[in-house]
Design an enzyme around this catalytic site. Structure first.
Site, PDB file in Angstrom:
ATOM      1  N   GLY A  62      10.838  -1.746   4.371  1.00 17.26           N
ATOM      2  CA  GLY A  62       9.831  -0.780   4.816  1.00 17.26           C
ATOM      3  C   GLY A  62      10.360   0.351   5.676  1.00 17.26           C
ATOM      4  O   GLY A  62       9.731   1.400   5.784  1.00 17.26           O
ATOM      5  N   ASP A 113       9.346  -0.510  10.321  1.00 12.72           N
ATOM      6  CA  ASP A 113       8.229   0.341   9.922  1.00 12.72           C
ATOM      7  C   ASP A 113       6.992   0.083  10.771  1.00 12.72           C
ATOM      8  O   ASP A 113       6.369   1.004  11.277  1.00 12.72           O
ATOM      9  CB  ASP A 113       7.908   0.151   8.422  1.00 12.72           C
ATOM     10  CG  ASP A 113       7.727  -1.324   8.015  1.00 12.72           C
ATOM     11  OD1 ASP A 113       7.878  -2.224   8.874  1.00 12.72           O
ATOM     12  OD2 ASP A 113       7.438  -1.579   6.830  1.00 12.72           O
ATOM     13  N   ASP A 126       3.321  -5.584  13.652  1.00 15.75           N
ATOM     14  CA  ASP A 126       2.014  -6.185  13.355  1.00 15.75           C
ATOM     15  C   ASP A 126       1.874  -7.409  14.268  1.00 15.75           C
ATOM     16  O   ASP A 126       1.546  -7.259  15.439  1.00 15.75           O
ATOM     17  CB  ASP A 126       1.976  -6.521  11.860  1.00 15.75           C
ATOM     18  CG  ASP A 126       0.637  -7.057  11.382  1.00 15.75           C
ATOM     19  OD1 ASP A 126      -0.375  -6.819  12.048  1.00 15.75           O
ATOM     20  OD2 ASP A 126       0.594  -7.724  10.336  1.00 15.75           O
ATOM     21  N   LYS A 165       0.228  -1.849  15.114  1.00 11.29           N
ATOM     22  CA  LYS A 165      -1.142  -2.188  14.735  1.00 11.29           C
ATOM     23  C   LYS A 165      -1.865  -2.793  15.927  1.00 11.29           C
ATOM     24  O   LYS A 165      -1.462  -3.831  16.437  1.00 11.29           O
ATOM     25  CB  LYS A 165      -1.122  -3.176  13.569  1.00 11.29           C
ATOM     26  CG  LYS A 165      -2.110  -2.834  12.490  1.00 11.29           C
ATOM     27  CD  LYS A 165      -2.161  -3.900  11.442  1.00 11.29           C
ATOM     28  CE  LYS A 165      -1.471  -3.459  10.165  1.00 11.29           C
ATOM     29  NZ  LYS A 165      -1.707  -4.427   9.080  1.00 11.29           N
ATOM     30  N   PHE A 186      -4.717  -2.617   6.446  1.00 10.41           N
ATOM     31  CA  PHE A 186      -3.481  -2.720   5.669  1.00 10.41           C
ATOM     32  C   PHE A 186      -3.108  -1.341   5.132  1.00 10.41           C
ATOM     33  O   PHE A 186      -3.879  -0.719   4.420  1.00 10.41           O
ATOM     34  CB  PHE A 186      -3.610  -3.723   4.522  1.00 10.41           C
ATOM     35  CG  PHE A 186      -2.292  -4.048   3.903  1.00 10.41           C
ATOM     36  CD1 PHE A 186      -1.435  -4.967   4.491  1.00 10.41           C
ATOM     37  CD2 PHE A 186      -1.875  -3.397   2.749  1.00 10.41           C
ATOM     38  CE1 PHE A 186      -0.190  -5.241   3.942  1.00 10.41           C
ATOM     39  CE2 PHE A 186      -0.629  -3.666   2.188  1.00 10.41           C
ATOM     40  CZ  PHE A 186       0.210  -4.592   2.785  1.00 10.41           C
ATOM     41  N   VAL A 187      -1.938  -0.860   5.505  1.00  9.41           N
ATOM     42  CA  VAL A 187      -1.539   0.508   5.157  1.00  9.41           C
ATOM     43  C   VAL A 187      -0.345   0.516   4.205  1.00  9.41           C
ATOM     44  O   VAL A 187       0.471  -0.410   4.205  1.00  9.41           O
ATOM     45  CB  VAL A 187      -1.208   1.341   6.416  1.00  9.41           C
ATOM     46  CG1 VAL A 187      -2.466   1.622   7.218  1.00  9.41           C
ATOM     47  CG2 VAL A 187      -0.155   0.656   7.280  1.00  9.41           C
ATOM     48  N   ASP A 228       4.765  -0.934   1.491  1.00 11.07           N
ATOM     49  CA  ASP A 228       4.363  -1.284   0.127  1.00 11.07           C
ATOM     50  C   ASP A 228       3.123  -2.166   0.075  1.00 11.07           C
ATOM     51  O   ASP A 228       2.733  -2.786   1.061  1.00 11.07           O
ATOM     52  CB  ASP A 228       5.494  -2.063  -0.565  1.00 11.07           C
ATOM     53  CG  ASP A 228       5.588  -3.499  -0.029  1.00 11.07           C
ATOM     54  OD1 ASP A 228       5.699  -3.659   1.198  1.00 11.07           O
ATOM     55  OD2 ASP A 228       5.497  -4.443  -0.831  1.00 11.07           O
ATOM     56  N   ARG A 238       5.559   2.741  -1.946  1.00  8.89           N
ATOM     57  CA  ARG A 238       6.487   3.123  -0.867  1.00  8.89           C
ATOM     58  C   ARG A 238       6.789   4.619  -0.891  1.00  8.89           C
ATOM     59  O   ARG A 238       7.181   5.207   0.106  1.00  8.89           O
ATOM     60  CB  ARG A 238       7.814   2.368  -1.000  1.00  8.89           C
ATOM     61  CG  ARG A 238       7.716   0.866  -0.788  1.00  8.89           C
ATOM     62  CD  ARG A 238       9.109   0.285  -0.562  1.00  8.89           C
ATOM     63  NE  ARG A 238       9.166  -1.155  -0.777  1.00  8.89           N
ATOM     64  CZ  ARG A 238       8.896  -2.075   0.154  1.00  8.89           C
ATOM     65  NH1 ARG A 238       8.565  -1.687   1.369  1.00  8.89           N
ATOM     66  NH2 ARG A 238       8.984  -3.358  -0.117  1.00  8.89           N
TER      67      ARG A 238
HETATM   68  P1  5GP Z   1       5.006  -8.764  11.733  1.00  9.67           P
HETATM   69  O1  5GP Z   1       6.147  -9.745  11.658  1.00  9.67           O
HETATM   70  O2  5GP Z   1       5.096  -7.823  12.903  1.00  9.67           O
HETATM   71  O3  5GP Z   1       3.672  -9.401  11.614  1.00  9.67           O
HETATM   72  O4  5GP Z   1       5.053  -7.930  10.420  1.00  9.67           O
HETATM   73  C1  5GP Z   1       5.967  -6.972  10.222  1.00  9.67           C
HETATM   74  C2  5GP Z   1       6.153  -6.723   8.745  1.00  9.67           C
HETATM   75  O5  5GP Z   1       4.991  -7.051   7.957  1.00  9.67           O
HETATM   76  C3  5GP Z   1       6.373  -5.246   8.590  1.00  9.67           C
HETATM   77  O6  5GP Z   1       7.734  -4.924   8.711  1.00  9.67           O
HETATM   78  C4  5GP Z   1       5.840  -5.018   7.196  1.00  9.67           C
HETATM   79  O7  5GP Z   1       6.846  -5.289   6.257  1.00  9.67           O
HETATM   80  C5  5GP Z   1       4.728  -6.028   7.023  1.00  9.67           C
HETATM   81  N1  5GP Z   1       3.402  -5.443   7.337  1.00  9.67           N
HETATM   82  C6  5GP Z   1       2.615  -5.691   8.400  1.00  9.67           C
HETATM   83  N2  5GP Z   1       1.490  -4.948   8.354  1.00  9.67           N
HETATM   84  C7  5GP Z   1       1.572  -4.215   7.227  1.00  9.67           C
HETATM   85  C8  5GP Z   1       0.700  -3.239   6.618  1.00  9.67           C
HETATM   86  O8  5GP Z   1      -0.375  -2.868   7.080  1.00  9.67           O
HETATM   87  N3  5GP Z   1       1.143  -2.708   5.440  1.00  9.67           N
HETATM   88  C9  5GP Z   1       2.314  -3.079   4.864  1.00  9.67           C
HETATM   89  N4  5GP Z   1       2.635  -2.492   3.714  1.00  9.67           N
HETATM   90  N5  5GP Z   1       3.164  -3.976   5.411  1.00  9.67           N
HETATM   91  C10 5GP Z   1       2.781  -4.542   6.582  1.00  9.67           C
HETATM   92 MG    MG Z   2       9.099  -4.806   7.215  1.00  9.28          MG
END
Ligand code: 5GP
Ligand code: MG
Length: 183
Positions: free
Chosen positions: A38, A93, A96, A124, A145-146, A152, A158
């Site tokens: 990402g 990217d 979350d 987020k 969700f973006v 992606d 992407r």
């Molecule tokens: P975390 O481990 O912080 O929950 O998630 C991080 C990863 O989840 C990001 O690097 C991304 O790959 C994916 N992710 C989390 N939220 C989104 C979203 O809204 N859209 C997309 N495409 N990927 C997300």
């Molecule tokens: Mg990622």
């Protein structure tokens, strides 16, 4: 699909972020570690705005997701001399739940960098499950969700130059499309 951040807004956000990073960074060489996949578009735009000596490395973090739900996280960090004793800026990217960045940070710290900071394009709101915050954040976004600008849905979208929110009608599973490991 609804645009959340236009191409121009993204560009201005990355401008601001690069200035914030430059303000807090002296002339030390920077070792950038990007989290695949990402980060690619954000990373490409950010490094061209940083006027310090820098090196770029990439690590793979994949959650085997079923579309928009988080799955098992695997990370593949194969860096040693590249990180040891260096000032590292970790790039992802989106922040979350925060588990991905925290796990990658822990792996990188094993190589004993001189310092380590992190920068994300998106944060987020209200989703975090970890006791950690990235130092540099370009945009805070609502819990949707973006896709686009590197992010992606099932490995697609992407290449959108803007950031969009997927609407329920965009989430129809495609016939024959398997769940992909993404990141
Ligand atoms: P975390 O481990 O912080 O929950 O998630 C991080 C990863 O989840 C990001 O690097 C991304 O790959 C994916 N992710 C989390 N939220 C989104 C979203 O809204 N859209 C997309 N495409 N990927 C997300
Ligand atoms: Mg990622």
């Amino acid at each position: 699909m609804k645009t959340l951040l236009s191409e121009r807004e993204l560009s201005e956000g990355v401008d601001r972020l690069s200035r914030a990073i430059a303000d807090r960074w002296d002339s030390r060489p920077m070792t950038i570690v990007g989290v695949l996949t990402g980060c690619i578009v954000f990373l490409a735009d950010l490094i061209r705005r940083l006027d310090v000596p820098l090196r770029v490395y990439l690590v793979q973090a994949s959650s085997y997701r079923n579309g928009t739900t988080r799955g098992e996280l695997t990370i593949d960090v194969d860096l040693g001399p590249e990180v040891q004793g260096r000032d590292v800026l970790l790039i992802d990217d989106i922040f979350d739940t925060g588990h991905t960045l925290v796990r990658v940070l822990a792996e990188l710290k094993k190589y004993r960098p001189a310092s380590i900071h992190s920068a994300v394009l998106l944060y987020k709101e209200g989703r975090q499950e970890v006791d950690f915050e990235p130092e540099f954040i370009a945009f805070r976004i609502p819990n949707r969700f973006v896709v686009g600008y590197g992010l992606d849905y099932r490995d697609e979208y992407r290449n959108l130059p803007y950031l969009a929110v997927l609407e329920p009608e965009d989430l129809n599973p495609r016939a024959g499309a398997g769940d992909g490991a993404d990141g």
